[in-house]
Write an enzyme that holds these catalytic residues in place. Sequence first.
Site, PDB file in Angstrom:
ATOM      1  N   LEU A  11      35.831  49.984  41.742  1.00  0.00           N
ATOM      2  CA  LEU A  11      35.537  50.217  40.324  1.00  0.00           C
ATOM      3  C   LEU A  11      34.093  49.883  39.987  1.00  0.00           C
ATOM      4  O   LEU A  11      33.414  50.650  39.291  1.00  0.00           O
ATOM      5  CB  LEU A  11      36.470  49.385  39.445  1.00  0.00           C
ATOM      6  CG  LEU A  11      36.296  49.652  37.937  1.00  0.00           C
ATOM      7  CD1 LEU A  11      36.795  51.048  37.575  1.00  0.00           C
ATOM      8  CD2 LEU A  11      37.040  48.599  37.112  1.00  0.00           C
ATOM      9  N   GLY A  12      33.579  48.755  40.550  1.00  0.00           N
ATOM     10  CA  GLY A  12      32.212  48.357  40.234  1.00  0.00           C
ATOM     11  C   GLY A  12      31.190  49.371  40.706  1.00  0.00           C
ATOM     12  O   GLY A  12      30.195  49.646  40.029  1.00  0.00           O
ATOM     13  N   LYS A 177      47.817  46.908  28.496  1.00  0.00           N
ATOM     14  CA  LYS A 177      47.423  47.235  29.879  1.00  0.00           C
ATOM     15  C   LYS A 177      48.248  46.390  30.847  1.00  0.00           C
ATOM     16  O   LYS A 177      48.675  46.864  31.903  1.00  0.00           O
ATOM     17  CB  LYS A 177      45.923  47.004  30.082  1.00  0.00           C
ATOM     18  CG  LYS A 177      45.416  47.294  31.505  1.00  0.00           C
ATOM     19  CD  LYS A 177      45.246  48.759  31.757  1.00  0.00           C
ATOM     20  CE  LYS A 177      44.766  49.183  33.131  1.00  0.00           C
ATOM     21  NZ  LYS A 177      44.030  48.352  34.005  1.00  0.00           N
ATOM     22  N   ASN A 195      52.461  56.588  41.781  1.00  0.00           N
ATOM     23  CA  ASN A 195      52.888  56.210  40.428  1.00  0.00           C
ATOM     24  C   ASN A 195      53.925  57.171  39.853  1.00  0.00           C
ATOM     25  O   ASN A 195      54.816  56.786  39.106  1.00  0.00           O
ATOM     26  CB  ASN A 195      51.684  56.134  39.485  1.00  0.00           C
ATOM     27  CG  ASN A 195      50.707  55.045  39.885  1.00  0.00           C
ATOM     28  OD1 ASN A 195      51.008  54.211  40.735  1.00  0.00           O
ATOM     29  ND2 ASN A 195      49.530  55.043  39.264  1.00  0.00           N
ATOM     30  N   ASN A 244      48.368  58.980  41.852  1.00  0.00           N
ATOM     31  CA  ASN A 244      47.638  57.772  42.289  1.00  0.00           C
ATOM     32  C   ASN A 244      48.512  56.863  43.130  1.00  0.00           C
ATOM     33  O   ASN A 244      49.711  56.750  42.886  1.00  0.00           O
ATOM     34  CB  ASN A 244      47.227  56.932  41.057  1.00  0.00           C
ATOM     35  CG  ASN A 244      45.843  57.281  40.561  1.00  0.00           C
ATOM     36  OD1 ASN A 244      45.416  58.424  40.709  1.00  0.00           O
ATOM     37  ND2 ASN A 244      45.165  56.321  39.975  1.00  0.00           N
TER      38      ASN A 244
HETATM   39  N1  LIG Z   1      39.876  50.534  41.555  1.00  0.00           N
HETATM   40  C1  LIG Z   1      40.364  51.018  40.398  1.00  0.00           C
HETATM   41  O1  LIG Z   1      40.646  52.229  40.252  1.00  0.00           O
HETATM   42  C2  LIG Z   1      40.594  50.099  39.238  1.00  0.00           C
HETATM   43  C3  LIG Z   1      40.417  48.731  39.361  1.00  0.00           C
HETATM   44  N2  LIG Z   1      40.646  47.934  38.249  1.00  0.00           N
HETATM   45  C4  LIG Z   1      40.451  46.475  38.361  1.00  0.00           C
HETATM   46  O2  LIG Z   1      39.101  46.201  38.680  1.00  0.00           O
HETATM   47  C5  LIG Z   1      39.014  45.042  39.520  1.00  0.00           C
HETATM   48  C6  LIG Z   1      38.327  45.425  40.818  1.00  0.00           C
HETATM   49  O3  LIG Z   1      39.156  46.353  41.471  1.00  0.00           O
HETATM   50  P1  LIG Z   1      38.599  47.159  42.757  1.00  0.00           P
HETATM   51  O4  LIG Z   1      37.235  47.660  42.484  1.00  0.00           O
HETATM   52  O5  LIG Z   1      39.663  48.133  43.134  1.00  0.00           O
HETATM   53  O6  LIG Z   1      38.530  45.991  43.850  1.00  0.00           O
HETATM   54  P2  LIG Z   1      37.594  45.926  45.149  1.00  0.00           P
HETATM   55  O7  LIG Z   1      38.173  44.878  46.032  1.00  0.00           O
HETATM   56  O8  LIG Z   1      37.376  47.304  45.671  1.00  0.00           O
HETATM   57  O9  LIG Z   1      36.175  45.455  44.551  1.00  0.00           O
HETATM   58  C7  LIG Z   1      35.799  44.117  44.370  1.00  0.00           C
HETATM   59  C8  LIG Z   1      34.563  43.906  45.229  1.00  0.00           C
HETATM   60  O10 LIG Z   1      33.896  42.701  44.847  1.00  0.00           O
HETATM   61  C9  LIG Z   1      33.456  42.076  46.045  1.00  0.00           C
HETATM   62  N3  LIG Z   1      33.169  40.665  45.795  1.00  0.00           N
HETATM   63  C10 LIG Z   1      34.036  39.695  45.444  1.00  0.00           C
HETATM   64  N4  LIG Z   1      33.380  38.528  45.284  1.00  0.00           N
HETATM   65  C11 LIG Z   1      32.062  38.784  45.557  1.00  0.00           C
HETATM   66  C12 LIG Z   1      30.874  37.994  45.580  1.00  0.00           C
HETATM   67  N5  LIG Z   1      30.918  36.691  45.274  1.00  0.00           N
HETATM   68  N6  LIG Z   1      29.699  38.586  45.907  1.00  0.00           N
HETATM   69  C13 LIG Z   1      29.657  39.892  46.214  1.00  0.00           C
HETATM   70  N7  LIG Z   1      30.741  40.722  46.201  1.00  0.00           N
HETATM   71  C14 LIG Z   1      31.924  40.143  45.875  1.00  0.00           C
HETATM   72  C15 LIG Z   1      34.611  42.302  47.004  1.00  0.00           C
HETATM   73  O11 LIG Z   1      34.243  42.058  48.339  1.00  0.00           O
HETATM   74  P3  LIG Z   1      35.313  41.287  49.309  1.00  0.00           P
HETATM   75  O12 LIG Z   1      36.597  42.048  49.230  1.00  0.00           O
HETATM   76  O13 LIG Z   1      34.659  41.350  50.644  1.00  0.00           O
HETATM   77  O14 LIG Z   1      35.409  39.895  48.761  1.00  0.00           O
HETATM   78  C16 LIG Z   1      34.887  43.774  46.711  1.00  0.00           C
HETATM   79  O15 LIG Z   1      34.035  44.599  47.474  1.00  0.00           O
HETATM   80  C17 LIG Z   1      40.468  44.572  39.736  1.00  0.00           C
HETATM   81  O16 LIG Z   1      40.818  43.563  38.796  1.00  0.00           O
HETATM   82  C18 LIG Z   1      41.273  45.836  39.467  1.00  0.00           C
HETATM   83  O17 LIG Z   1      42.591  45.526  39.037  1.00  0.00           O
HETATM   84  C19 LIG Z   1      41.006  48.421  37.030  1.00  0.00           C
HETATM   85  C20 LIG Z   1      41.187  49.768  36.885  1.00  0.00           C
HETATM   86  C21 LIG Z   1      41.040  50.686  37.959  1.00  0.00           C
HETATM   87  C1  LIG Z   2      46.731  52.052  35.631  1.00  0.00           C
HETATM   88  C2  LIG Z   2      46.973  51.806  37.099  1.00  0.00           C
HETATM   89  C3  LIG Z   2      48.401  51.428  37.370  1.00  0.00           C
HETATM   90  C4  LIG Z   2      46.644  53.115  37.785  1.00  0.00           C
HETATM   91  O1  LIG Z   2      47.135  53.157  39.095  1.00  0.00           O
HETATM   92  C5  LIG Z   2      46.091  50.649  37.543  1.00  0.00           C
HETATM   93  O2  LIG Z   2      45.406  50.062  36.725  1.00  0.00           O
HETATM   94  C6  LIG Z   2      46.128  50.133  38.934  1.00  0.00           C
HETATM   95  O3  LIG Z   2      46.507  50.866  39.847  1.00  0.00           O
HETATM   96  O4  LIG Z   2      45.777  48.929  39.066  1.00  0.00           O
END
Ligand SMILES: NC(=O)C1=CN([C@@H]2O[C@H](COP(=O)(O)OP(=O)(O)OC[C@H]3O[C@@H](n4cnc5c(N)ncnc54)[C@H](OP(=O)(O)O)[C@@H]3O)[C@@H](O)[C@H]2O)C=CC1
Ligand SMILES: CC(C)(CO)C(=O)C(=O)O
Length: 314
Positions: A11-12, A177, A195, A244
């Site tokens: 996501l980031g 959410k 899903n 998804n």
């Molecule tokens: N992906 C999606 O479609 C969605 C995600 N979200 C929410 O967003 C959040 C992130 O999800 P997602 O992006 O999938 O997760 P990821 O694990 O893909 O991303 C998080 C990243 O942050 C890194 N990280 C953690 N700590 C550090 C640090 N101290 N310094 C540098 N990098 C760091 C992790 O690396 P490492 O694993 O090596 O620690 C990892 O690469 C979650 O809470 C998720 O529920 C919400 C909606 C949609």
């Molecule tokens: C909304 C939903 C359920 C989409 O898959 C999600 O936020 C997740 O997968 O963490």
Amino acid sequence: MDVLVFGAGSLGTLVGALLARAHDVTLVGRDPHVAAVREGGVRVSGAVDAHTAPAATTEYDGSPADVAVVTVKSFDTAAAADALAGGSFEAVLSLQNGFVEETLAARLDAPVLAGTATYGARLLDPGRVACTGVGRVALGARRGGIDPHAERVGKAFRDAGIETLVAADMPRRRWEKLAVNAGINAATALARVENGALTDDPGRELARRAARETARVARAEGVSLPNRRALSALDEVVEATSDNRSSTLQDVDDEKRTEVDAINGAVVERGERHRLDVPTNRTLADLLRTWEAGRGVREAVEASAPTRQKESSQ
Ligand SMILES: NC(=O)C1=CN([C@@H]2O[C@H](COP(=O)(O)OP(=O)(O)OC[C@H]3O[C@@H](n4cnc5c(N)ncnc54)[C@H](OP(=O)(O)O)[C@@H]3O)[C@@H](O)[C@H]2O)C=CC1
Ligand SMILES: CC(C)(CO)C(=O)C(=O)O
């Protein structure tokens, strides 16, 4: 606007790459992804096509930014806050699942905004991220109301072409959410289904039970979330993300720690504060934690970064 994205995973990286269309962005993530971004930028594919060149680093150096966007997994929130504590920001925005804003606010001086994201993102390779679904970012004051910082950050997101709503009712939206995630994530992960499998019974009723329990706990916490609203949100998301694999299913696929403590575990923990029995959420949480224990994935995370937060659903 100068933007720091802390937690450049799926996501980031998606949000940071899109923000880089209009702002100066720095991603904080891990190698080899960071090295690839430095070399060739970020290529976004899927529902959105973009190629941008944010800066990227593996260690935040304390440089100031207008906004820090936090996108680490919920169990990494405290460690992320500790890393950001030396920085100076006009505002901090969490787009994470779970009630993590309080963990950030306890450690950071800047105003912490609540955010929810229904965009789908999946890191494909170093430097490449897929947008698996265009959703929306909702953001605002974490306790509700109008907030000038939220207006400014929301404008910055919209200026970068991100679907964004600045909302005055983030407490309800965060619980809504959570009801959606409580209904979808564990069930799809444990059943190993997309899903859309929750469109029909028995999955549909299982998800609805978990969502109804969550709405009941929300109301006990003083947040007005009627069952019908939680259930309609659940139905909408199941339909919109039917193909998804939920983030929890992806974590199980990848043999990684899940966010069960911030989702079903949080419903159980908050329910206990009000002596509310939430049997569906409790069973889903226990099953996922049993899977995590069987795979040793929780210990692996804590061993790799001792400062990582012992999960709390504050
Ligand atoms: N992906 C999606 O479609 C969605 C995600 N979200 C929410 O967003 C959040 C992130 O999800 P997602 O992006 O999938 O997760 P990821 O694990 O893909 O991303 C998080 C990243 O942050 C890194 N990280 C953690 N700590 C550090 C640090 N101290 N310094 C540098 N990098 C760091 C992790 O690396 P490492 O694993 O090596 O620690 C990892 O690469 C979650 O809470 C998720 O529920 C919400 C909606 C949609
Ligand atoms: C909304 C939903 C359920 C989409 O898959 C999600 O936020 C997740 O997968 O963490």
